[in-house]
Design a protein around this motif. Structure first.
Motif, PDB file in Angstrom:
ATOM      1  N   ARG A   2      64.875  63.319  13.756  1.00  0.00           N
ATOM      2  CA  ARG A   2      63.423  63.516  13.794  1.00  0.00           C
ATOM      3  C   ARG A   2      62.968  64.319  12.586  1.00  0.00           C
ATOM      4  O   ARG A   2      63.644  65.242  12.156  1.00  0.00           O
ATOM      5  CB  ARG A   2      63.025  64.263  15.058  1.00  0.00           C
ATOM      6  N   ARG A   5      57.855  67.340  15.081  1.00  0.00           N
ATOM      7  CA  ARG A   5      58.003  67.845  16.441  1.00  0.00           C
ATOM      8  C   ARG A   5      57.465  66.840  17.447  1.00  0.00           C
ATOM      9  O   ARG A   5      56.530  66.103  17.175  1.00  0.00           O
ATOM     10  CB  ARG A   5      57.238  69.147  16.606  1.00  0.00           C
ATOM     11  N   LEU A  48      61.484  70.439  33.438  1.00  0.00           N
ATOM     12  CA  LEU A  48      61.724  70.615  32.007  1.00  0.00           C
ATOM     13  C   LEU A  48      60.610  71.498  31.469  1.00  0.00           C
ATOM     14  O   LEU A  48      59.434  71.144  31.554  1.00  0.00           O
ATOM     15  CB  LEU A  48      61.742  69.250  31.317  1.00  0.00           C
ATOM     16  N   VAL A  52      61.295  70.345  23.634  1.00  0.00           N
ATOM     17  CA  VAL A  52      62.641  70.041  23.141  1.00  0.00           C
ATOM     18  C   VAL A  52      63.562  69.678  24.301  1.00  0.00           C
ATOM     19  O   VAL A  52      64.326  68.713  24.222  1.00  0.00           O
ATOM     20  CB  VAL A  52      63.211  71.223  22.324  1.00  0.00           C
ATOM     21  N   LEU A  53      63.475  70.422  25.401  1.00  0.00           N
ATOM     22  CA  LEU A  53      64.291  70.100  26.572  1.00  0.00           C
ATOM     23  C   LEU A  53      63.930  68.732  27.129  1.00  0.00           C
ATOM     24  O   LEU A  53      64.810  67.948  27.504  1.00  0.00           O
ATOM     25  CB  LEU A  53      64.102  71.155  27.662  1.00  0.00           C
ATOM     26  N   MET A  55      62.610  66.137  25.503  1.00  0.00           N
ATOM     27  CA  MET A  55      63.077  65.078  24.605  1.00  0.00           C
ATOM     28  C   MET A  55      64.596  64.947  24.657  1.00  0.00           C
ATOM     29  O   MET A  55      65.122  63.836  24.577  1.00  0.00           O
ATOM     30  CB  MET A  55      62.593  65.319  23.179  1.00  0.00           C
ATOM     31  N   ASP A  56      65.321  66.045  24.797  1.00  0.00           N
ATOM     32  CA  ASP A  56      66.781  65.970  24.950  1.00  0.00           C
ATOM     33  C   ASP A  56      67.154  65.232  26.235  1.00  0.00           C
ATOM     34  O   ASP A  56      68.059  64.403  26.250  1.00  0.00           O
ATOM     35  CB  ASP A  56      67.404  67.371  24.967  1.00  0.00           C
ATOM     36  N   TRP A  57      66.450  65.528  27.321  1.00  0.00           N
ATOM     37  CA  TRP A  57      66.701  64.867  28.594  1.00  0.00           C
ATOM     38  C   TRP A  57      66.404  63.373  28.484  1.00  0.00           C
ATOM     39  O   TRP A  57      67.184  62.544  28.958  1.00  0.00           O
ATOM     40  CB  TRP A  57      65.854  65.530  29.681  1.00  0.00           C
ATOM     41  N   GLU A  59      66.457  61.588  25.770  1.00  0.00           N
ATOM     42  CA  GLU A  59      67.501  61.000  24.920  1.00  0.00           C
ATOM     43  C   GLU A  59      68.755  60.684  25.726  1.00  0.00           C
ATOM     44  O   GLU A  59      69.368  59.619  25.547  1.00  0.00           O
ATOM     45  CB  GLU A  59      67.837  61.939  23.768  1.00  0.00           C
ATOM     46  N   ASP A  60      69.128  61.575  26.635  1.00  0.00           N
ATOM     47  CA  ASP A  60      70.297  61.327  27.482  1.00  0.00           C
ATOM     48  C   ASP A  60      70.089  60.098  28.368  1.00  0.00           C
ATOM     49  O   ASP A  60      71.009  59.295  28.548  1.00  0.00           O
ATOM     50  CB  ASP A  60      70.599  62.541  28.361  1.00  0.00           C
ATOM     51  N   ARG A  63      70.231  56.938  26.161  1.00  0.00           N
ATOM     52  CA  ARG A  63      71.624  56.681  25.795  1.00  0.00           C
ATOM     53  C   ARG A  63      72.382  56.072  26.969  1.00  0.00           C
ATOM     54  O   ARG A  63      73.143  55.112  26.806  1.00  0.00           O
ATOM     55  CB  ARG A  63      72.303  57.982  25.351  1.00  0.00           C
TER      56      ARG A  63
END
Length: 74
Positions: A2, A5, A48, A52-53, A55-57, A59-60, A63
């Motif tokens: 990225r 933000r 969440l 950031v948390l 978007m990380d979640w 992404e998981d 995936r």
């Protein structure tokens, strides 16, 4: 990688799409850029508390969906 933000609107959009496609049981926006998410009907809901948390979640989840699709295509 990225270069900008994430925004609350981006998180809302990702969660909406994942929910509409059946990859999330529940996703709700809360106050102050928080989201309550639940992957499966009987799984524990998660809150969440930061972009950031979130978007990380997300992404998981993405995936995991890609991995399931690849395994089904074999």
């Amino acid at each position: 990688m990225r270069t900008s933000r994430a925004t609350p609107a981006e998180v809302d959009t990702w969660l909406t799409v994942l929910h509409q496609h059946g990859h999330l049981h529940r996703a709700e926006s809360g106050p102050d850029t928080t989201w309550t998410v639940q992957r499966w009907r009987h799984s524990r809901p998660w809150t969440l508390h930061h972009l950031v948390l979130a978007m990380d979640w997300i992404e998981d989840i993405v995936r995991d969906v890609h991995q399931q699709d690849a395994e089904m295509g074999r």
